[in-house]
Design a protein around this motif. Structure first.
Motif, PDB file in Angstrom:
ATOM      1  N   VAL A  68       9.987  -5.174   2.222  1.00  0.00           N
ATOM      2  CA  VAL A  68      11.452  -5.384   2.298  1.00  0.00           C
ATOM      3  C   VAL A  68      11.948  -4.244   2.066  1.00  0.00           C
ATOM      4  N   PHE A  69      11.899  -3.648   1.027  1.00  0.00           N
ATOM      5  CA  PHE A  69      12.968  -2.508   0.648  1.00  0.00           C
ATOM      6  C   PHE A  69      12.743  -1.461   1.779  1.00  0.00           C
ATOM      7  N   THR A  70      11.459  -1.057   2.049  1.00  0.00           N
ATOM      8  CA  THR A  70      11.126   0.165   3.315  1.00  0.00           C
ATOM      9  C   THR A  70      11.623  -0.214   4.462  1.00  0.00           C
ATOM     10  N   SER A  71      11.606  -1.733   4.858  1.00  0.00           N
ATOM     11  CA  SER A  71      12.044  -2.093   6.041  1.00  0.00           C
ATOM     12  C   SER A  71      13.648  -2.278   6.084  1.00  0.00           C
ATOM     13  N   ARG A  72      14.418  -2.337   4.989  1.00  0.00           N
ATOM     14  CA  ARG A  72      15.663  -2.639   4.994  1.00  0.00           C
ATOM     15  C   ARG A  72      16.515  -1.136   5.088  1.00  0.00           C
ATOM     16  N   PHE A  73      15.853  -0.118   4.536  1.00  0.00           N
ATOM     17  CA  PHE A  73      16.109   1.096   4.433  1.00  0.00           C
ATOM     18  C   PHE A  73      15.627   2.228   5.323  1.00  0.00           C
ATOM     19  N   ARG A  74      14.803   1.421   6.125  1.00  0.00           N
ATOM     20  CA  ARG A  74      13.838   2.404   7.196  1.00  0.00           C
ATOM     21  C   ARG A  74      13.091   3.582   6.516  1.00  0.00           C
ATOM     22  N   LEU A  75      12.557   3.128   5.485  1.00  0.00           N
ATOM     23  CA  LEU A  75      11.855   4.311   4.834  1.00  0.00           C
ATOM     24  C   LEU A  75      10.566   4.722   5.135  1.00  0.00           C
ATOM     25  N   PRO A  76       9.996   5.877   5.465  1.00  0.00           N
ATOM     26  CA  PRO A  76       8.703   6.112   5.494  1.00  0.00           C
ATOM     27  C   PRO A  76       7.595   5.776   4.222  1.00  0.00           C
ATOM     28  N   ILE A  77       6.469   5.438   4.556  1.00  0.00           N
ATOM     29  CA  ILE A  77       5.642   5.150   3.498  1.00  0.00           C
ATOM     30  C   ILE A  77       4.654   6.165   3.301  1.00  0.00           C
ATOM     31  N   PHE A  78       4.167   6.615   2.103  1.00  0.00           N
ATOM     32  CA  PHE A  78       3.145   7.796   2.209  1.00  0.00           C
ATOM     33  C   PHE A  78       2.193   7.395   1.334  1.00  0.00           C
ATOM     34  N   GLY A  79       0.873   7.701   1.526  1.00  0.00           N
ATOM     35  CA  GLY A  79      -0.302   7.362   0.450  1.00  0.00           C
ATOM     36  C   GLY A  79      -1.505   7.706   0.959  1.00  0.00           C
ATOM     37  N   THR A  80      -2.544   7.375   0.185  1.00  0.00           N
ATOM     38  CA  THR A  80      -4.011   7.732   0.603  1.00  0.00           C
ATOM     39  C   THR A  80      -4.537   7.274   1.846  1.00  0.00           C
ATOM     40  N   VAL A  81      -5.528   7.620   2.402  1.00  0.00           N
ATOM     41  CA  VAL A  81      -6.146   6.850   3.693  1.00  0.00           C
ATOM     42  C   VAL A  81      -6.361   5.258   3.069  1.00  0.00           C
ATOM     43  N   GLY A  82      -7.143   5.294   1.733  1.00  0.00           N
ATOM     44  CA  GLY A  82      -7.574   4.212   1.108  1.00  0.00           C
ATOM     45  C   GLY A  82      -6.240   3.210   1.044  1.00  0.00           C
ATOM     46  N   THR A  83      -5.273   3.686   0.545  1.00  0.00           N
ATOM     47  CA  THR A  83      -4.182   2.643   0.122  1.00  0.00           C
ATOM     48  C   THR A  83      -3.419   2.372   1.268  1.00  0.00           C
ATOM     49  N   ILE A  84      -2.964   3.112   2.333  1.00  0.00           N
ATOM     50  CA  ILE A  84      -2.487   2.774   3.522  1.00  0.00           C
ATOM     51  C   ILE A  84      -3.084   1.913   4.422  1.00  0.00           C
ATOM     52  N   THR A  85      -4.499   1.912   4.435  1.00  0.00           N
ATOM     53  CA  THR A  85      -5.335   0.886   5.021  1.00  0.00           C
ATOM     54  C   THR A  85      -5.141  -0.433   4.351  1.00  0.00           C
ATOM     55  N   GLU A  86      -5.227  -0.330   3.000  1.00  0.00           N
ATOM     56  CA  GLU A  86      -5.176  -1.674   2.102  1.00  0.00           C
ATOM     57  C   GLU A  86      -3.704  -2.358   2.539  1.00  0.00           C
ATOM     58  N   LEU A  87      -2.835  -1.593   2.446  1.00  0.00           N
ATOM     59  CA  LEU A  87      -1.368  -2.023   2.861  1.00  0.00           C
ATOM     60  C   LEU A  87      -1.017  -2.339   4.065  1.00  0.00           C
ATOM     61  N   GLU A  88      -1.864  -2.061   5.087  1.00  0.00           N
ATOM     62  CA  GLU A  88      -1.734  -2.417   6.290  1.00  0.00           C
ATOM     63  C   GLU A  88      -2.493  -3.945   6.550  1.00  0.00           C
ATOM     64  N   HIS A  89      -3.667  -3.911   5.918  1.00  0.00           N
ATOM     65  CA  HIS A  89      -4.554  -5.120   6.200  1.00  0.00           C
ATOM     66  C   HIS A  89      -4.036  -6.228   5.563  1.00  0.00           C
ATOM     67  N   SER A  90      -3.041  -6.008   4.296  1.00  0.00           N
ATOM     68  CA  SER A  90      -2.415  -7.122   3.520  1.00  0.00           C
ATOM     69  C   SER A  90      -0.908  -7.484   3.967  1.00  0.00           C
ATOM     70  N   GLY A  91      -0.616  -6.879   5.101  1.00  0.00           N
ATOM     71  CA  GLY A  91       0.680  -6.967   5.681  1.00  0.00           C
ATOM     72  C   GLY A  91       1.848  -6.584   4.679  1.00  0.00           C
ATOM     73  N   ASN A  92       1.567  -5.473   3.857  1.00  0.00           N
ATOM     74  CA  ASN A  92       2.713  -4.851   3.017  1.00  0.00           C
ATOM     75  C   ASN A  92       3.541  -3.824   3.960  1.00  0.00           C
ATOM     76  N   ILE A  93       3.280  -3.524   5.055  1.00  0.00           N
ATOM     77  CA  ILE A  93       4.049  -2.479   5.701  1.00  0.00           C
ATOM     78  C   ILE A  93       4.346  -3.244   6.797  1.00  0.00           C
ATOM     79  N   CYS A  94       5.744  -2.960   7.044  1.00  0.00           N
ATOM     80  CA  CYS A  94       6.639  -3.867   8.316  1.00  0.00           C
ATOM     81  C   CYS A  94       6.257  -2.707   9.504  1.00  0.00           C
ATOM     82  N   GLU A  95       6.026  -3.409  10.601  1.00  0.00           N
ATOM     83  CA  GLU A  95       5.596  -2.807  11.647  1.00  0.00           C
ATOM     84  C   GLU A  95       6.766  -1.668  12.305  1.00  0.00           C
ATOM     85  N   LYS A  96       7.750  -1.723  11.855  1.00  0.00           N
ATOM     86  CA  LYS A  96       9.085  -0.852  12.185  1.00  0.00           C
ATOM     87  C   LYS A  96       9.071   0.318  11.059  1.00  0.00           C
TER      88      LYS A  96
END
Length: 263
Positions: A68-96
């Motif tokens: 919600v926070f990154t979506s509201r302020f259109r902030l990019p997210i940075f992390g490792t391969v494993g973390t980003i993959t898990e965040l995408e699978h769990s729906g914790n990254i907005c498609e925008k």
């Protein structure tokens, strides 16, 4: 001047602000977007000046407000391969919202150079961060790790400020109501840093020139701010450090904002 402030630091939620006059970043977003906004406003930071959110790992106490926070302020997210993959699978990254994997050489965001380093935690691919500020200062975040890895020490060495986990007291954990499997998890090489481990790491960093320490992610059940502070202060004193001259030592509160450290 560089600035560091914890917004929350416990098993219930973790988030820290690192910034300067030209903007800033968040390390983790472990409370609701509303709470993050209010916390930032209380420390005098406009959320619109943030440049990105860096995520140490995918556990809920580090990402509960991320989507919600990154979506509201259109902030990019940075992390490792494993973390980003898990965040995408769990729906914790907005498609925008763009999500990036941090390259080995680090990434420059808003004039700050951010490098990741390996930590040892029971997650997909946890990491910590070393942030080189535009004024030459350096801030490093080392939490949620069973031990301080060589990679963490090498990349965080000579930091002006280190935010270091001091999760549990050995005696309090042994006497706690935690079941044996949970005690084993906490004390394992993929668990958390004890007060004693924290104090040893702080001594190593003091020897490299670090003069500001913030201890965080204290367990409410198995630690107290007083015990954590005493153990690390005594360790730093034993190797010749004088508080107020050679080092400053803060404790991040579990709830609410810590002290805004300006240096």
């Amino acid at each position: 001047m560089s600035r560091f402030c914890t917004l929350c630091s416990s098993s219930s939620g973790n988030s820290s602000y690192i910034g300067y006059s030209g903007g800033g970043i968040l390390i983790d977003a472990g409370m609701s977007a509303k709470q993050l906004i209010l916390s930032l406003e209380r420390i005098g930071v406009d959320p619109n000046t943030l440049k990105a959110v860096f995520v140490t790992h995918e556990h809920s106490d580090h990402i509960s407000g991320l989507r919600v926070f990154t979506s509201r302020f259109r902030l990019p997210i940075f992390g490792t391969v494993g973390t980003i993959t898990e965040l995408e699978h769990s729906g914790n990254i907005c498609e925008k919202v763009p999500a990036y994997i941090i390259p080995e050489e680090g990434v420059e965001v808003g004039g700050m150079l951010v490098r990741s380093f390996e930590t040892s935690h029971d997650s997909a691919e946890s990491c910590g961060f070393a942030v080189e500020m535009p004024d030459g200062r350096k801030v490093s975040i080392i939490t949620d790790t069973g031990y301080v890895t060589d990679d963490a020490f090498q990349k965080a060495r000579a930091s002006d400020l280190v935010f270091l986990e001091s999760n549990y007291d050995l005696k309090l954990l042994a006497e706690s109501s935690y079941p044996p499997f949970l005690k084993d998890r906490v004390t394992s090489r993929t668990g958390h840093l004890s007060n004693e481990d924290c104090s040893k790491a702080a001594c190593r960093f003091l020897d490299t020139g670090t003069s500001r320490f913030v201890l965080g992610h204290l367990s409410r059940e198995n630690n107290t701010p007083q015990i954590a502070r005493i153990i690390t202060k005594c360790a730093l004193t034993r190797i010749g450090g004088v508080e107020g001259r050679d080092f400053r030592l803060n404790i991040a509160p579990a709830k609410g904002e810590g002290e805004m450290i300006i240096f």
